[in-house]
Design a protein around this motif. Structure first.
Motif, PDB file in Angstrom:
ATOM      1  N   LEU A  95       0.702  -1.179   0.074  1.00 37.46           N
ATOM      2  CA  LEU A  95       0.112   0.056   0.026  1.00 37.46           C
ATOM      3  C   LEU A  95       0.757   1.153   0.076  1.00 37.46           C
ATOM      4  O   LEU A  95       0.600   2.245  -0.629  1.00 37.46           O
ATOM      5  CB  LEU A  95      -0.930  -0.073   1.311  1.00 37.46           C
ATOM      6  CG  LEU A  95      -2.081  -0.965   1.099  1.00 37.46           C
ATOM      7  CD1 LEU A  95      -2.793  -1.006   2.537  1.00 37.46           C
ATOM      8  CD2 LEU A  95      -2.999  -0.934   0.176  1.00 37.46           C
ATOM      9  N   GLY A  96       2.040   1.169   0.798  1.00 32.99           N
ATOM     10  CA  GLY A  96       2.945   2.371   0.816  1.00 32.99           C
ATOM     11  C   GLY A  96       3.682   2.628  -0.315  1.00 32.99           C
ATOM     12  O   GLY A  96       3.756   3.762  -0.639  1.00 32.99           O
ATOM     13  N   PHE A  97       4.318   1.665  -0.954  1.00 33.23           N
ATOM     14  CA  PHE A  97       5.056   1.958  -2.077  1.00 33.23           C
ATOM     15  C   PHE A  97       4.708   1.530  -3.451  1.00 33.23           C
ATOM     16  O   PHE A  97       5.240   2.021  -4.430  1.00 33.23           O
ATOM     17  CB  PHE A  97       6.501   1.102  -1.837  1.00 33.23           C
ATOM     18  CG  PHE A  97       6.957   1.496  -0.738  1.00 33.23           C
ATOM     19  CD1 PHE A  97       8.066   2.515  -0.965  1.00 33.23           C
ATOM     20  CD2 PHE A  97       7.060   0.770   0.652  1.00 33.23           C
ATOM     21  CE1 PHE A  97       8.744   2.793   0.215  1.00 33.23           C
ATOM     22  CE2 PHE A  97       7.825   1.085   1.613  1.00 33.23           C
ATOM     23  CZ  PHE A  97       8.617   2.180   1.400  1.00 33.23           C
ATOM     24  N   VAL A  98       3.273   1.164  -3.543  1.00 35.04           N
ATOM     25  CA  VAL A  98       2.841   0.920  -4.894  1.00 35.04           C
ATOM     26  C   VAL A  98       1.484   1.694  -5.095  1.00 35.04           C
ATOM     27  O   VAL A  98       1.235   2.552  -5.831  1.00 35.04           O
ATOM     28  CB  VAL A  98       2.360  -0.543  -5.175  1.00 35.04           C
ATOM     29  CG1 VAL A  98       1.746  -0.935  -6.536  1.00 35.04           C
ATOM     30  CG2 VAL A  98       3.710  -1.572  -4.866  1.00 35.04           C
ATOM     31  N   ILE A  99       0.597   1.325  -4.009  1.00 37.45           N
ATOM     32  CA  ILE A  99      -0.916   2.001  -4.266  1.00 37.45           C
ATOM     33  C   ILE A  99      -0.888   3.359  -3.896  1.00 37.45           C
ATOM     34  O   ILE A  99      -1.193   4.107  -4.938  1.00 37.45           O
ATOM     35  CB  ILE A  99      -1.834   1.316  -3.492  1.00 37.45           C
ATOM     36  CG1 ILE A  99      -2.185  -0.301  -3.879  1.00 37.45           C
ATOM     37  CG2 ILE A  99      -3.340   1.963  -3.673  1.00 37.45           C
ATOM     38  CD1 ILE A  99      -2.393  -0.384  -5.236  1.00 37.45           C
ATOM     39  N   LEU A 100      -0.334   3.939  -2.947  1.00 32.34           N
ATOM     40  CA  LEU A 100      -0.040   5.434  -2.719  1.00 32.34           C
ATOM     41  C   LEU A 100       0.562   6.183  -3.740  1.00 32.34           C
ATOM     42  O   LEU A 100       0.105   7.224  -3.892  1.00 32.34           O
ATOM     43  CB  LEU A 100       0.575   5.344  -1.072  1.00 32.34           C
ATOM     44  CG  LEU A 100       0.519   6.965  -0.593  1.00 32.34           C
ATOM     45  CD1 LEU A 100      -0.801   7.467  -0.599  1.00 32.34           C
ATOM     46  CD2 LEU A 100       1.228   6.866   0.848  1.00 32.34           C
ATOM     47  N   PRO A 101       1.413   5.627  -4.009  1.00 29.27           N
ATOM     48  CA  PRO A 101       2.340   6.623  -5.135  1.00 29.27           C
ATOM     49  C   PRO A 101       1.507   6.785  -6.242  1.00 29.27           C
ATOM     50  O   PRO A 101       1.402   7.720  -7.066  1.00 29.27           O
ATOM     51  CB  PRO A 101       3.562   5.708  -5.633  1.00 29.27           C
ATOM     52  CG  PRO A 101       4.085   5.113  -4.151  1.00 29.27           C
ATOM     53  CD  PRO A 101       2.544   4.703  -3.656  1.00 29.27           C
ATOM     54  N   VAL A 102       0.620   5.665  -6.703  1.00 25.38           N
ATOM     55  CA  VAL A 102      -0.016   5.781  -7.884  1.00 25.38           C
ATOM     56  C   VAL A 102      -1.144   6.910  -7.699  1.00 25.38           C
ATOM     57  O   VAL A 102      -1.345   7.695  -8.528  1.00 25.38           O
ATOM     58  CB  VAL A 102      -1.016   4.553  -8.206  1.00 25.38           C
ATOM     59  CG1 VAL A 102      -2.016   4.821  -9.321  1.00 25.38           C
ATOM     60  CG2 VAL A 102      -0.123   3.391  -8.623  1.00 25.38           C
ATOM     61  N   PHE A 103      -1.856   7.082  -6.463  1.00 26.46           N
ATOM     62  CA  PHE A 103      -2.926   7.941  -6.343  1.00 26.46           C
ATOM     63  C   PHE A 103      -2.277   9.268  -6.174  1.00 26.46           C
ATOM     64  O   PHE A 103      -2.811  10.569  -6.533  1.00 26.46           O
ATOM     65  CB  PHE A 103      -3.773   7.683  -5.058  1.00 26.46           C
ATOM     66  CG  PHE A 103      -4.593   6.516  -5.106  1.00 26.46           C
ATOM     67  CD1 PHE A 103      -5.708   6.854  -5.708  1.00 26.46           C
ATOM     68  CD2 PHE A 103      -4.458   5.464  -4.868  1.00 26.46           C
ATOM     69  CE1 PHE A 103      -6.831   6.076  -5.950  1.00 26.46           C
ATOM     70  CE2 PHE A 103      -5.284   4.126  -5.024  1.00 26.46           C
ATOM     71  CZ  PHE A 103      -6.590   4.543  -5.406  1.00 26.46           C
ATOM     72  N   MET A 104      -0.893   9.570  -5.786  1.00 28.07           N
ATOM     73  CA  MET A 104      -0.379  10.590  -5.418  1.00 28.07           C
ATOM     74  C   MET A 104       0.120  11.306  -6.795  1.00 28.07           C
ATOM     75  O   MET A 104      -0.182  12.308  -7.358  1.00 28.07           O
ATOM     76  CB  MET A 104       1.052  10.607  -4.671  1.00 28.07           C
ATOM     77  CG  MET A 104       0.916  10.296  -3.234  1.00 28.07           C
ATOM     78  SD  MET A 104       2.407  10.012  -2.209  1.00 28.07           S
ATOM     79  CE  MET A 104       3.183  11.539  -2.286  1.00 28.07           C
ATOM     80  N   ALA A 105       0.651  10.391  -7.663  1.00 24.49           N
ATOM     81  CA  ALA A 105       0.952  10.813  -9.143  1.00 24.49           C
ATOM     82  C   ALA A 105      -0.329  11.259  -9.679  1.00 24.49           C
ATOM     83  O   ALA A 105      -0.241  12.345 -10.570  1.00 24.49           O
ATOM     84  CB  ALA A 105       1.518   9.549  -9.899  1.00 24.49           C
TER      85      ALA A 105
END
Length: 350
Positions: free
Chosen positions: A38-48
């Motif tokens: 969640l911290g290194f895959v899903i969250l960066p996608v939403f931040m991008a």
């Protein structure tokens, strides 16, 4: 309540306790991996995706130091000829990697699956390029393929004319494909060999008894049973080709890749995002790459990988049905031998 019925209830309670304990263990062991995902895959996608709505230079908060422009970045991406060109190059690499590496990997695997002296050494040598760093590979080949590099020097001594292997748009994309194939075909070969070694030898012996030759055996036995391995390798090759960046960036640099016809979506993202100091646009490009990769992956899974999944589920259902029938027969025998109804039901429920 009879003693047998009480024992059956205790066994059922013990089974429930074991299941609960296993679920707790699975939850505890998978929690760190889930947090990392969640911290290194899903969250960066939403931040991008969030940053992609801004014209932002990458420092401070985009709402303070940037400008909200909505879907303007995405409109520019989809209408930019440079991105369309990079997308075309990427899709070419995807298809060419499958067409070139697949048949070669199968042929090499057939050869290296035979018994001969030095087989282990050749397997090791063919796998070495895959484990070598992309930086080393890119730097080495860039030196070899320069106009004044080793390859042109060898050709000159042989009386042949050299070529501009890196900068010529007519040659550069094929140079890239050669380097990619040289580096990654070892991984495909090892996968194919592993798949071939899982095929029962009895099938080949039966085919030889029936008079089938070597190539007929490979066509009728090896290739069909190697299908799941080929499909998994193809999926990994597609995803890797969509994300191609290292070799292109190291060999062709920041801007030569676009003029030489070897730019990819990833190099376009870095050039137009980080190097242009436009992190909002770069984030939008990252989101577009993610969506394209996700659509291709889901489509491939639905129409290709689901064949293997459906086969596995069918085998599992058949095994459960056979186990259920065996349990019912055991329960009938237990009941016929004087066992209680509770014991019979317990056997069926298991």
């Amino acid at each position: 309540m009879s003693a047998s019925a009480g024992a059956a209830i205790k066994r059922r309670q013990s089974v429930l306790t074991d299941k609960a304990r296993k679920r707790i263990e699975i939850a505890i062991l998978s929690l760190p991996a889930l947090i990392m995902f969640l911290g290194f895959v899903i969250l960066p996608v939403f931040m991008a995706g969030y940053y992609g709505f801004f014209k932002w230079k990458g420092y401070g908060k985009p709402t303070v130091n940037g400008q909200f422009i909505g879907f303007e970045n995405y409109k520019i991406i989809l209408t930019d000829p440079n991105f369309q060109e990079a997308l075309g190059h990427t899709l070419f690499v995807v298809v060419a990697s499958l067409v070139i590496q697949g048949p070669l990997a199968i042929l090499f695997a057939l050869l290296l699956n035979q018994k001969f002296k030095g087989r282990a050494l050749i397997r090791t040598l063919i796998f070495v390029p895959y484990v070598v760093s992309e930086v080393i590979v890119g730097t080495g080949w860039s030196l070899i393929l320069q106009t004044t590099g080793a390859l042109n020097a060898i050709l000159k001594k042989m009386g042949l004319a050299g070529a501009d292997w890196i900068s010529d748009p007519k040659i550069a994309i094929w140079t890239l494909m050669f380097i990619i194939s040289w580096k990654y075909i070892g991984f495909a070969v090892i996968l194919m060999i592993a798949g071939m070694q899982s095929i029962p030898e009895d099938l080949y012996e039966a085919a030889r008894v029936d008079g089938a030759g070597f190539w007929r055996q490979q066509w009728s036995i090896t290739l069909p049973l190697l299908g799941p391995t080929i499909r998994i390798w193809a999926f990994m090759s597609i995803i890797g080709s969509l994300q191609l960046f290292d070799l292109v960036y190291i060999i062709w640099g920041q801007y030569v890749s676009s003029t030489a016809g070897t730019s990819t979506m990833a190099t376009y993202m870095v050039r137009e995002g980080r190097l242009a100091n436009n992190y909002g646009y770069g984030s939008a490009v990252a989101v577009v790459i993610f969506i394209i990769s996700l659509v291709i992956a889901l489509t491939y899974q639905k129409f290709v990988l689901n064949r293997d999944l459906e086969g596995a589920l069918t085998d599992e259902k058949d095994a459960k049905r056979r186990a259920k029938r065996a349990a019912k027969e055991a329960a009938k025998r237990a009941k016929a031998n004087g066992g209680s109804v509770a014991v019979a039901n317990e056997v069926i429920s298991q």
